[in-house]
Write a protein that holds these residues in place. Sequence first.
Motif, PDB file in Angstrom:
ATOM      1  N   LEU A 133      37.897 -17.984 -38.249  1.00 21.76           N
ATOM      2  CA  LEU A 133      38.120 -19.215 -37.487  1.00 21.76           C
ATOM      3  C   LEU A 133      39.601 -19.556 -37.422  1.00 21.76           C
ATOM      4  O   LEU A 133      40.165 -19.795 -36.347  1.00 21.76           O
ATOM      5  CB  LEU A 133      37.369 -20.376 -38.145  1.00 21.76           C
ATOM      6  CG  LEU A 133      35.894 -20.514 -37.766  1.00 21.76           C
ATOM      7  CD1 LEU A 133      35.269 -21.675 -38.521  1.00 21.76           C
ATOM      8  CD2 LEU A 133      35.782 -20.729 -36.256  1.00 21.76           C
ATOM      9  N   ILE A 134      40.258 -19.532 -38.589  1.00 22.00           N
ATOM     10  CA  ILE A 134      41.672 -19.913 -38.616  1.00 22.00           C
ATOM     11  C   ILE A 134      42.503 -18.892 -37.839  1.00 22.00           C
ATOM     12  O   ILE A 134      43.411 -19.243 -37.082  1.00 22.00           O
ATOM     13  CB  ILE A 134      42.153 -20.064 -40.068  1.00 22.00           C
ATOM     14  CG1 ILE A 134      41.360 -21.202 -40.723  1.00 22.00           C
ATOM     15  CG2 ILE A 134      43.640 -20.363 -40.122  1.00 22.00           C
ATOM     16  CD1 ILE A 134      41.604 -21.367 -42.194  1.00 22.00           C
ATOM     17  N   ALA A 135      42.161 -17.603 -38.020  1.00 22.24           N
ATOM     18  CA  ALA A 135      42.874 -16.555 -37.277  1.00 22.24           C
ATOM     19  C   ALA A 135      42.707 -16.775 -35.781  1.00 22.24           C
ATOM     20  O   ALA A 135      43.654 -16.624 -35.002  1.00 22.24           O
ATOM     21  CB  ALA A 135      42.360 -15.179 -37.680  1.00 22.24           C
ATOM     22  N   ALA A 136      41.492 -17.162 -35.375  1.00 20.62           N
ATOM     23  CA  ALA A 136      41.244 -17.385 -33.957  1.00 20.62           C
ATOM     24  C   ALA A 136      42.094 -18.538 -33.429  1.00 20.62           C
ATOM     25  O   ALA A 136      42.691 -18.452 -32.349  1.00 20.62           O
ATOM     26  CB  ALA A 136      39.754 -17.657 -33.728  1.00 20.62           C
ATOM     27  N   VAL A 137      42.177 -19.620 -34.222  1.00 24.64           N
ATOM     28  CA  VAL A 137      42.979 -20.771 -33.796  1.00 24.64           C
ATOM     29  C   VAL A 137      44.455 -20.381 -33.658  1.00 24.64           C
ATOM     30  O   VAL A 137      45.113 -20.660 -32.658  1.00 24.64           O
ATOM     31  CB  VAL A 137      42.833 -21.930 -34.808  1.00 24.64           C
ATOM     32  CG1 VAL A 137      43.815 -23.037 -34.489  1.00 24.64           C
ATOM     33  CG2 VAL A 137      41.408 -22.458 -34.782  1.00 24.64           C
ATOM     34  N   TYR A 138      44.948 -19.681 -34.681  1.00 21.67           N
ATOM     35  CA  TYR A 138      46.344 -19.245 -34.653  1.00 21.67           C
ATOM     36  C   TYR A 138      46.612 -18.343 -33.459  1.00 21.67           C
ATOM     37  O   TYR A 138      47.599 -18.496 -32.740  1.00 21.67           O
ATOM     38  CB  TYR A 138      46.661 -18.475 -35.944  1.00 21.67           C
ATOM     39  CG  TYR A 138      47.582 -19.216 -36.853  1.00 21.67           C
ATOM     40  CD1 TYR A 138      47.084 -20.096 -37.797  1.00 21.67           C
ATOM     41  CD2 TYR A 138      48.958 -19.035 -36.761  1.00 21.67           C
ATOM     42  CE1 TYR A 138      47.929 -20.782 -38.647  1.00 21.67           C
ATOM     43  CE2 TYR A 138      49.818 -19.708 -37.608  1.00 21.67           C
ATOM     44  CZ  TYR A 138      49.292 -20.586 -38.546  1.00 21.67           C
ATOM     45  OH  TYR A 138      50.131 -21.251 -39.366  1.00 21.67           O
ATOM     46  N   ALA A 139      45.717 -17.341 -33.285  1.00 19.83           N
ATOM     47  CA  ALA A 139      45.912 -16.386 -32.200  1.00 19.83           C
ATOM     48  C   ALA A 139      45.869 -17.106 -30.867  1.00 19.83           C
ATOM     49  O   ALA A 139      46.643 -16.794 -29.952  1.00 19.83           O
ATOM     50  CB  ALA A 139      44.845 -15.295 -32.265  1.00 19.83           C
ATOM     51  N   ALA A 140      44.974 -18.106 -30.762  1.00 17.82           N
ATOM     52  CA  ALA A 140      44.899 -18.877 -29.526  1.00 17.82           C
ATOM     53  C   ALA A 140      46.232 -19.565 -29.262  1.00 17.82           C
ATOM     54  O   ALA A 140      46.742 -19.566 -28.129  1.00 17.82           O
ATOM     55  CB  ALA A 140      43.772 -19.904 -29.634  1.00 17.82           C
ATOM     56  N   ALA A 141      46.827 -20.104 -30.329  1.00 18.45           N
ATOM     57  CA  ALA A 141      48.126 -20.761 -30.170  1.00 18.45           C
ATOM     58  C   ALA A 141      49.171 -19.755 -29.703  1.00 18.45           C
ATOM     59  O   ALA A 141      49.998 -20.042 -28.827  1.00 18.45           O
ATOM     60  CB  ALA A 141      48.545 -21.399 -31.490  1.00 18.45           C
ATOM     61  N   TYR A 142      49.122 -18.549 -30.294  1.00 22.72           N
ATOM     62  CA  TYR A 142      50.066 -17.513 -29.869  1.00 22.72           C
ATOM     63  C   TYR A 142      49.862 -17.155 -28.401  1.00 22.72           C
ATOM     64  O   TYR A 142      50.824 -17.037 -27.632  1.00 22.72           O
ATOM     65  CB  TYR A 142      49.926 -16.260 -30.736  1.00 22.72           C
ATOM     66  CG  TYR A 142      50.854 -16.253 -31.916  1.00 22.72           C
ATOM     67  CD1 TYR A 142      52.149 -15.789 -31.795  1.00 22.72           C
ATOM     68  CD2 TYR A 142      50.422 -16.716 -33.151  1.00 22.72           C
ATOM     69  CE1 TYR A 142      53.013 -15.786 -32.881  1.00 22.72           C
ATOM     70  CE2 TYR A 142      51.265 -16.733 -34.243  1.00 22.72           C
ATOM     71  CZ  TYR A 142      52.563 -16.262 -34.109  1.00 22.72           C
ATOM     72  OH  TYR A 142      53.412 -16.267 -35.180  1.00 22.72           O
ATOM     73  N   GLY A 143      48.581 -16.985 -28.010  1.00 29.01           N
ATOM     74  CA  GLY A 143      48.285 -16.613 -26.629  1.00 29.01           C
ATOM     75  C   GLY A 143      48.784 -17.684 -25.664  1.00 29.01           C
ATOM     76  O   GLY A 143      49.408 -17.386 -24.644  1.00 29.01           O
ATOM     77  N   TYR A 144      48.536 -18.950 -26.027  1.00 28.44           N
ATOM     78  CA  TYR A 144      48.929 -20.069 -25.185  1.00 28.44           C
ATOM     79  C   TYR A 144      50.445 -20.097 -25.026  1.00 28.44           C
ATOM     80  O   TYR A 144      50.992 -20.187 -23.928  1.00 28.44           O
ATOM     81  CB  TYR A 144      48.418 -21.370 -25.835  1.00 28.44           C
ATOM     82  CG  TYR A 144      48.782 -22.623 -25.097  1.00 28.44           C
ATOM     83  CD1 TYR A 144      48.011 -23.051 -24.017  1.00 28.44           C
ATOM     84  CD2 TYR A 144      49.890 -23.393 -25.472  1.00 28.44           C
ATOM     85  CE1 TYR A 144      48.347 -24.207 -23.329  1.00 28.44           C
ATOM     86  CE2 TYR A 144      50.226 -24.534 -24.795  1.00 28.44           C
ATOM     87  CZ  TYR A 144      49.448 -24.948 -23.715  1.00 28.44           C
ATOM     88  OH  TYR A 144      49.780 -26.078 -23.039  1.00 28.44           O
TER      89      TYR A 144
END
Lengths: 373, 300
Positions: free
Chosen positions: B73-84
């Motif tokens: 979950l946390i990795a997904a949130v972080y990665a989403a921030a990176y993608g954004y």
Amino acid sequence: MRKSVIKKLVMVALLSLVVPVTGFAADTIKIGIAGPHTGDLAPYGIPTKEAVEMIAAEVNAAGGVLGKQIEVLPMDDQCKPEIATNAATKLVSQGVNLVIGHVCSGATKAALGIYNEAKIIAISPSATNPPLTQSGEYPNFYRTIAPDDDQGKLAANFVADKLGAKKIAIIHDKGDYGKGFADFAQQFIEAGGKAKVVLFEGVTPGAMDYSAVVQKIRKEGADAVIFGGYHPEASKLVAQMNKKRMKIPFVGPDGIKGDGFLEIAGADAEGVYATGPMDVTSLDVNKKARADYVKKYGKEPGTFFDQGYAAMQSALNAIKVAGGTDYAALEKALKSSYVDTAVGKIKFDKKGDAEGVGFSVFQVKGGKFVELK
Amino acid sequence: MQYFLELSCSGLVRGSIYALIALGYTMVYGIIQLINFAHGEVYMIGAFIALIVSGVLTIYGFSGFSILILAALIAAVYAAAYGYTLEKIAYRPLRNAPRLSPLISAIGMSLFLQNYVLLAQTPDFLPFPSLIPDFDFMEPIAHIMGSAELVILVTSAITMIALTVLIKYTRIGKAMRATQQDMTMARLVGVNVDNVISMTFVIGSVLAAIGGVLVGSYIGQINFYIGFMAGVKAFTAAVLGGIGNIPGAALGALVLGLAESYAAGYVSSAYEDVFAFGVLVLILILRPAGLLGKAVKQKV
């Protein structure tokens, strides 16, 4: 810059022609030290030179060998074959009785023919190219380091004899180091005739997983795996073998024998075998040699120091046993008399390789590599 | 027969990881015709975040499965921030530039992120804890398919179904489809195209991060460079299936994974990449638009 270096080299060459003339008068034993003493490969040659000079000084202070003083003649070859032939010719013309060197395999090969014609024995601390001894072309050549194929040979014999495996899978990473090790292992398994290589295959470093290869190892019914390569691929392989519930011995080269493998493979590393250089630092002779060096030079000895030290020790021992520097007597002494050296108790086999040096098998026990005796 | 099953299983596992990454490539391409070369790096960053998080959680006494889920979950949130962020700083300013400019920008971001992780973390391989526990009921067939493989297959299946539902039945999905068909028209009817594009990057990054976490705990090691090869393979899968087409990316990934596995098993693993790319060439000769791609006439 470059010109001044060349000028210096020319001057050194000229000087080295002049200086030894004074040496002819006294009745001494002349030992040549050939290797890279300048240039970018000098770190491989200097420690041997220092080791030989250290022993010579010590022995001379104690009265010399057979009542004669030792005269050391260093000769730079920069690890270049064309310079090595010149260096060898020069040493021969100066009447050396024995040569410690050369250091690089290529330079050694170029020089050996010249020594052979002059009936001079050369003992290298570091030339690992297998054919130097195995081809039989250079009966005057000896070395105190294990040849390149020794590790593959050890792994092959260990798997076939000690582990009693009959079907062996050999996996490598397609690189020079990994495939070289794998090739030698295959060669020695086939030559041994006790086991069969059922699978010889390269894997792609960095591939996502190796489960297909692991399944293939199972399908071929292998009862041991020899792996040539480095620790990332090795840890991936042992982890996946465990995941696929495959419990057969895994033997790797010194590329996996380190903390990197233990750390990454973690619990999966337990029981894995690896070949690696024998631990010689616990030997008394080695401890003394290193302590002497630190005392004299105020730093830790460099690469091939142990082997260079051992080469000089076996040379002196042979001269003592032979009672002189006669070629045939020296040859007999080197091949028959054991001597305690900085790399262990050694003598030379009939091809000129030292018996008792080289690699041992280690196994991961309790998260550490432990040498198997 | 058993051997065939074993190879199929390892091919499917590999394929579903490729699929998770390939979806990000294909979704972005479908909307803005950009090959996001930095996508593999988002996958790698997801794996690193999961490693850090699982380290912290282990200290706090969490165990096995709960760590896996929280870390993912946390990795997904972080990665989403990176993608954004990636889209915002590297691609949005170049939205109307010639098509080559964002491509170069993407390669630059890929190199930047790789070297950023190299410097900020380490160039060495790091051990990744095996977060997926061994289930007892899988033990009899563990030699064919282990627990980790089962979890990977199930997770990616669920993720892909969720994605399909999202795109087919939600407002944002509808907006994404509209933007894909015609960006100007979508804008005219009131779709906030910039948000939709950001959303696409976010979703793609989340999928990639999940892939990164799964791979990390499956093979037990990660380093800064794992994103490169995985990215190339996933991109290949996306092209194989018809780039821009979402079911196509999943299908292409599975075909690629299986092709690699069979090539390794029946021919030689030294040549698995040769076979993988051989399949790509063959399919592109026979079906230039990819397996499920539609041949689109170039608008002039």
